[in-house]
Write a protein that holds these residues in place. Structure first.
Motif, PDB file in Angstrom:
ATOM      1  N   PHE A 175      51.154  38.791  31.413  1.00  0.00           N
ATOM      2  CA  PHE A 175      51.048  37.347  31.220  1.00  0.00           C
ATOM      3  C   PHE A 175      51.997  36.907  30.116  1.00  0.00           C
ATOM      4  N   GLY A 176      52.538  35.704  30.278  1.00  0.00           N
ATOM      5  CA  GLY A 176      53.490  35.197  29.304  1.00  0.00           C
ATOM      6  C   GLY A 176      52.853  34.740  28.008  1.00  0.00           C
ATOM      7  N   ARG A 177      51.527  34.773  27.936  1.00  0.00           N
ATOM      8  CA  ARG A 177      50.804  34.354  26.738  1.00  0.00           C
ATOM      9  C   ARG A 177      49.458  35.059  26.727  1.00  0.00           C
ATOM     10  N   SER A 178      48.899  35.278  25.546  1.00  0.00           N
ATOM     11  CA  SER A 178      47.610  35.953  25.425  1.00  0.00           C
ATOM     12  C   SER A 178      46.519  35.190  26.171  1.00  0.00           C
ATOM     13  N   VAL A 179      45.657  35.946  26.841  1.00  0.00           N
ATOM     14  CA  VAL A 179      44.521  35.364  27.553  1.00  0.00           C
ATOM     15  C   VAL A 179      43.264  35.617  26.720  1.00  0.00           C
ATOM     16  N   PRO A 180      42.580  34.569  26.255  1.00  0.00           N
ATOM     17  CA  PRO A 180      41.350  34.765  25.458  1.00  0.00           C
ATOM     18  C   PRO A 180      40.310  35.553  26.240  1.00  0.00           C
ATOM     19  N   GLU A 181      39.510  36.317  25.533  1.00  0.00           N
ATOM     20  CA  GLU A 181      38.517  37.169  26.188  1.00  0.00           C
ATOM     21  C   GLU A 181      37.568  36.381  27.078  1.00  0.00           C
ATOM     22  N   SER A 182      37.202  35.180  26.671  1.00  0.00           N
ATOM     23  CA  SER A 182      36.230  34.398  27.440  1.00  0.00           C
ATOM     24  C   SER A 182      36.763  33.946  28.793  1.00  0.00           C
ATOM     25  N   TYR A 183      38.073  34.089  29.029  1.00  0.00           N
ATOM     26  CA  TYR A 183      38.665  33.691  30.308  1.00  0.00           C
ATOM     27  C   TYR A 183      39.034  34.891  31.176  1.00  0.00           C
ATOM     28  N   ARG A 184      38.919  36.088  30.653  1.00  0.00           N
ATOM     29  CA  ARG A 184      39.425  37.249  31.378  1.00  0.00           C
ATOM     30  C   ARG A 184      38.611  37.585  32.619  1.00  0.00           C
ATOM     31  N   ASP A 185      37.317  37.289  32.613  1.00  0.00           N
ATOM     32  CA  ASP A 185      36.530  37.564  33.819  1.00  0.00           C
ATOM     33  C   ASP A 185      36.995  36.691  34.978  1.00  0.00           C
ATOM     34  N   ASP A 186      37.264  35.399  34.699  1.00  0.00           N
ATOM     35  CA  ASP A 186      37.756  34.517  35.760  1.00  0.00           C
ATOM     36  C   ASP A 186      39.120  34.974  36.262  1.00  0.00           C
ATOM     37  N   VAL A 187      39.973  35.440  35.353  1.00  0.00           N
ATOM     38  CA  VAL A 187      41.290  35.936  35.746  1.00  0.00           C
ATOM     39  C   VAL A 187      41.134  37.150  36.659  1.00  0.00           C
ATOM     40  N   GLU A 188      40.272  38.085  36.289  1.00  0.00           N
ATOM     41  CA  GLU A 188      40.068  39.286  37.112  1.00  0.00           C
ATOM     42  C   GLU A 188      39.564  38.943  38.510  1.00  0.00           C
ATOM     43  N   ARG A 189      38.693  37.942  38.607  1.00  0.00           N
ATOM     44  CA  ARG A 189      38.158  37.569  39.917  1.00  0.00           C
ATOM     45  C   ARG A 189      39.247  37.086  40.862  1.00  0.00           C
ATOM     46  N   ARG A 190      40.363  36.642  40.307  1.00  0.00           N
ATOM     47  CA  ARG A 190      41.452  36.126  41.118  1.00  0.00           C
ATOM     48  C   ARG A 190      42.509  37.184  41.415  1.00  0.00           C
ATOM     49  N   MET A 191      42.244  38.439  41.032  1.00  0.00           N
ATOM     50  CA  MET A 191      43.192  39.532  41.255  1.00  0.00           C
ATOM     51  C   MET A 191      42.538  40.550  42.185  1.00  0.00           C
ATOM     52  N   LYS A 192      43.001  40.612  43.409  1.00  0.00           N
ATOM     53  CA  LYS A 192      42.378  41.451  44.423  1.00  0.00           C
ATOM     54  C   LYS A 192      43.310  42.579  44.848  1.00  0.00           C
ATOM     55  N   VAL A 193      42.766  43.793  44.925  1.00  0.00           N
ATOM     56  CA  VAL A 193      43.531  44.967  45.353  1.00  0.00           C
ATOM     57  C   VAL A 193      42.933  45.496  46.645  1.00  0.00           C
ATOM     58  N   THR A 194      43.781  45.726  47.640  1.00  0.00           N
ATOM     59  CA  THR A 194      43.345  46.306  48.910  1.00  0.00           C
ATOM     60  C   THR A 194      44.144  47.574  49.164  1.00  0.00           C
ATOM     61  N   ALA A 195      43.450  48.699  49.278  1.00  0.00           N
ATOM     62  CA  ALA A 195      44.110  49.983  49.546  1.00  0.00           C
ATOM     63  C   ALA A 195      43.694  50.486  50.922  1.00  0.00           C
ATOM     64  N   PHE A 226      48.054  46.829  48.632  1.00  0.00           N
ATOM     65  CA  PHE A 226      48.436  45.425  48.572  1.00  0.00           C
ATOM     66  C   PHE A 226      47.600  44.753  47.497  1.00  0.00           C
ATOM     67  N   TYR A 227      48.231  43.998  46.617  1.00  0.00           N
ATOM     68  CA  TYR A 227      47.439  43.237  45.662  1.00  0.00           C
ATOM     69  C   TYR A 227      47.954  41.820  45.529  1.00  0.00           C
ATOM     70  N   LYS A 228      46.987  40.916  45.337  1.00  0.00           N
ATOM     71  CA  LYS A 228      47.278  39.488  45.214  1.00  0.00           C
ATOM     72  C   LYS A 228      46.718  38.984  43.901  1.00  0.00           C
ATOM     73  N   VAL A 229      47.564  38.317  43.138  1.00  0.00           N
ATOM     74  CA  VAL A 229      47.161  37.715  41.877  1.00  0.00           C
ATOM     75  C   VAL A 229      47.253  36.200  42.085  1.00  0.00           C
ATOM     76  N   ALA A 230      46.105  35.571  42.328  1.00  0.00           N
ATOM     77  CA  ALA A 230      46.068  34.145  42.665  1.00  0.00           C
ATOM     78  C   ALA A 230      45.653  33.351  41.429  1.00  0.00           C
ATOM     79  N   LEU A 231      46.591  33.110  40.537  1.00  0.00           N
ATOM     80  CA  LEU A 231      46.276  32.463  39.263  1.00  0.00           C
ATOM     81  C   LEU A 231      46.879  31.069  39.113  1.00  0.00           C
ATOM     82  N   ALA A 232      47.539  30.566  40.119  1.00  0.00           N
ATOM     83  CA  ALA A 232      48.065  29.197  40.045  1.00  0.00           C
ATOM     84  C   ALA A 232      46.911  28.224  39.847  1.00  0.00           C
ATOM     85  N   GLY A 233      46.981  27.410  38.792  1.00  0.00           N
ATOM     86  CA  GLY A 233      45.947  26.420  38.530  1.00  0.00           C
ATOM     87  C   GLY A 233      44.703  26.943  37.862  1.00  0.00           C
ATOM     88  N   VAL A 234      44.641  28.244  37.575  1.00  0.00           N
ATOM     89  CA  VAL A 234      43.451  28.827  36.957  1.00  0.00           C
ATOM     90  C   VAL A 234      43.486  28.588  35.445  1.00  0.00           C
TER      91      VAL A 234
END
Length: 406
Positions: A175-195, A226-234
């Motif tokens: 990430f181009g800037r630090s992500v506060p801990e209180s937001y990291r769970d929401d960020v993780e929910r938007r990152m999906k890995v499919t193997a 395959f992984y998708k990081v869907a963070l636009a607008g998050v």
């Protein structure tokens, strides 16, 4: 199903009842059902004036965002209610009239767009339920998303489409800037890995600006990932939002695992679980020991120069041409060819922390390794520090999972 027979029978029964009532009562008295002079289908007030029927209740509704809401987040969930959710459809369109793709969770009553909704756009939601007697079955509502924010965070992946990596390669998102801990769970929910095949894994935050993903054990050879990081607008804290989404499609190669024992001064190389080579090595001498732990190949340089003149005390630094260098730590430990120590390899440690092999074996390894191939060193005087390289496999699975915010 047709009910004409039932309705005819019912009409006949009503007619018979009216005739029976006329025969037993006052033939000149009008039926009470017509008092007040109202037309069929309307209701009547006590003074005889007709009243307008109440609006029919709906079987469906858009519950969120509220109708005509403004400044709605681009990833806000769209929620609806329905008396029969399994037979309910949801259509979402943008200001251009084009339908917005997404998935409907009928049990939860939510519509999730495939990507963030357009900034500053009017969004229309139409929910349609099944036909129901006496009830409407369609509800439409609109809202407007927030304008594009000025504070956006860039999201990037270390790996790209088509990459082929070793079984120890972590997925790395920055990430181009630090992500506060209180937001990291929401960020993780938007990152999906499919193997493929499926494998258990988790994200692990290595710093406020970087998160890794690894599986419980090494990736299965020849897996597709395959992984998708869907963070636009998050929302990502302090008024910042994700700038964009990204996807990566890559392949895990054959299994190629190196194990080095300080006790035997040998490297055992296994490919797909079978020993294919045993290589004599020289590790770091006691004053500059090699690190014991599990690392992976980070980068490869066929020819380079090791320059420590700015790092070591005057007189101790050196500039040395190196062949077949493979970095395994950020602090400068490599697997590399060292023809000057070939007489010591397999017997004595003389390096500055690197794994020395012969010129021939250096070339042999270099031709076969990939970024992400793991190497485990055991029995030295110093333990590997987590973070000194891609040390994801230097932690137990239980410890690694603690780095997730889910």
């Amino acid at each position: 199903m047709k009910t004409w027979g039932f309705r005819k029978a019912a009409v006949a029964l009503v007619a018979a009842s009216v005739l029976l009532a006329s025969g037993c009562g006052d033939g000149d008295k009008k039926s009470s059902s017509w008092e007040g002079g109202g037309k069929p289908g309307s209701s009547a007030s006590p003074n005889g004036e007709a009243t307008t029927p109440e609006a029919l209740p709906s079987t469906v509704a858009v519950s969120s965002p509220a109708a005509d809401a403004k400044n709605v987040q681009a990833i806000a969930p769209i929620k609806f209610t329905s008396e029969d959710p399994q037979d309910t459809t949801v259509k979402v369109t943008g200001s251009d009239g084009k339908e917005i793709e997404g998935t409907v969770d009928k049990d939860a009553g939510t519509f999730t767009p495939a990507k963030a909704l357009p900034w500053g756009s009017k969004i229309t939601v139409t929910v349609t339920g099944p036909e129901a007697d006496g009830k409407t079955n369609t509800a439409t509502s609109s809202f407007t998303t927030m304008a594009k924010p000025a504070k956006l965070i860039r999201v990037s992946s270390f790996l790209g489409d088509g990459d082929q990596v070793g079984v120890g390669m972590p997925l790395i998102v920055r990430f181009g800037r630090s992500v506060p801990e209180s937001y990291r769970d929401d960020v993780e929910r938007r990152m999906k890995v499919t193997a493929t095949p499926a494998q258990e894994g988790t994200w692990h935050w290595t710093s406020p600006t970087e998160v890794h993903y690894r599986t419980k054990t090494y990736w299965k050879p020849n897996s597709k990932v395959f992984y998708k990081v869907a963070l636009a607008g998050v929302p990502m804290g302090n008024g910042y939002y994700g700038r964009s989404d990204l996807t990566v499609d890559l392949k895990i190669a054959r299994s190629f695992v190196m194990t080095v024992s300080n006790k035997t001064k040998q490297m055992i190389v296994k490919q797909n679980g079978k020993v294919i080579k045993t290589i004599p090595v020289s590790l770091g001498k006691k004053s500059t020991p090699s690190s014991s732990g599990t690392m992976v190949v980070i980068e490869k340089k066929k020819h380079t120069i090791f320059d420590t003149t700015d790092e070591l005390p005057e007189g101790e630094g050196y500039k040395t041409p190196i062949d077949f260098a493979q970095r395994i730590t950020w602090s400068g430990q490599f697997i590399h060819a060292a023809p000057w120590s070939e007489g010591k390899q397999g017997r004595t440690n003389v390096s500055h922390g690197c794994v020395n092999v012969s010129e021939k074996m250096g070339a042999w390894l270099f031709d076969r390794t990939l970024m992400g191939d793991p190497i485990t060193v055991t029995g030295t005087e110093e333990k590997l520090k987590n973070g000194n390289g891609w040390t994801d496999w230097n932690m137990s699975w239980a410890e690694y999972k603690k780095g997730s915010y889910l």
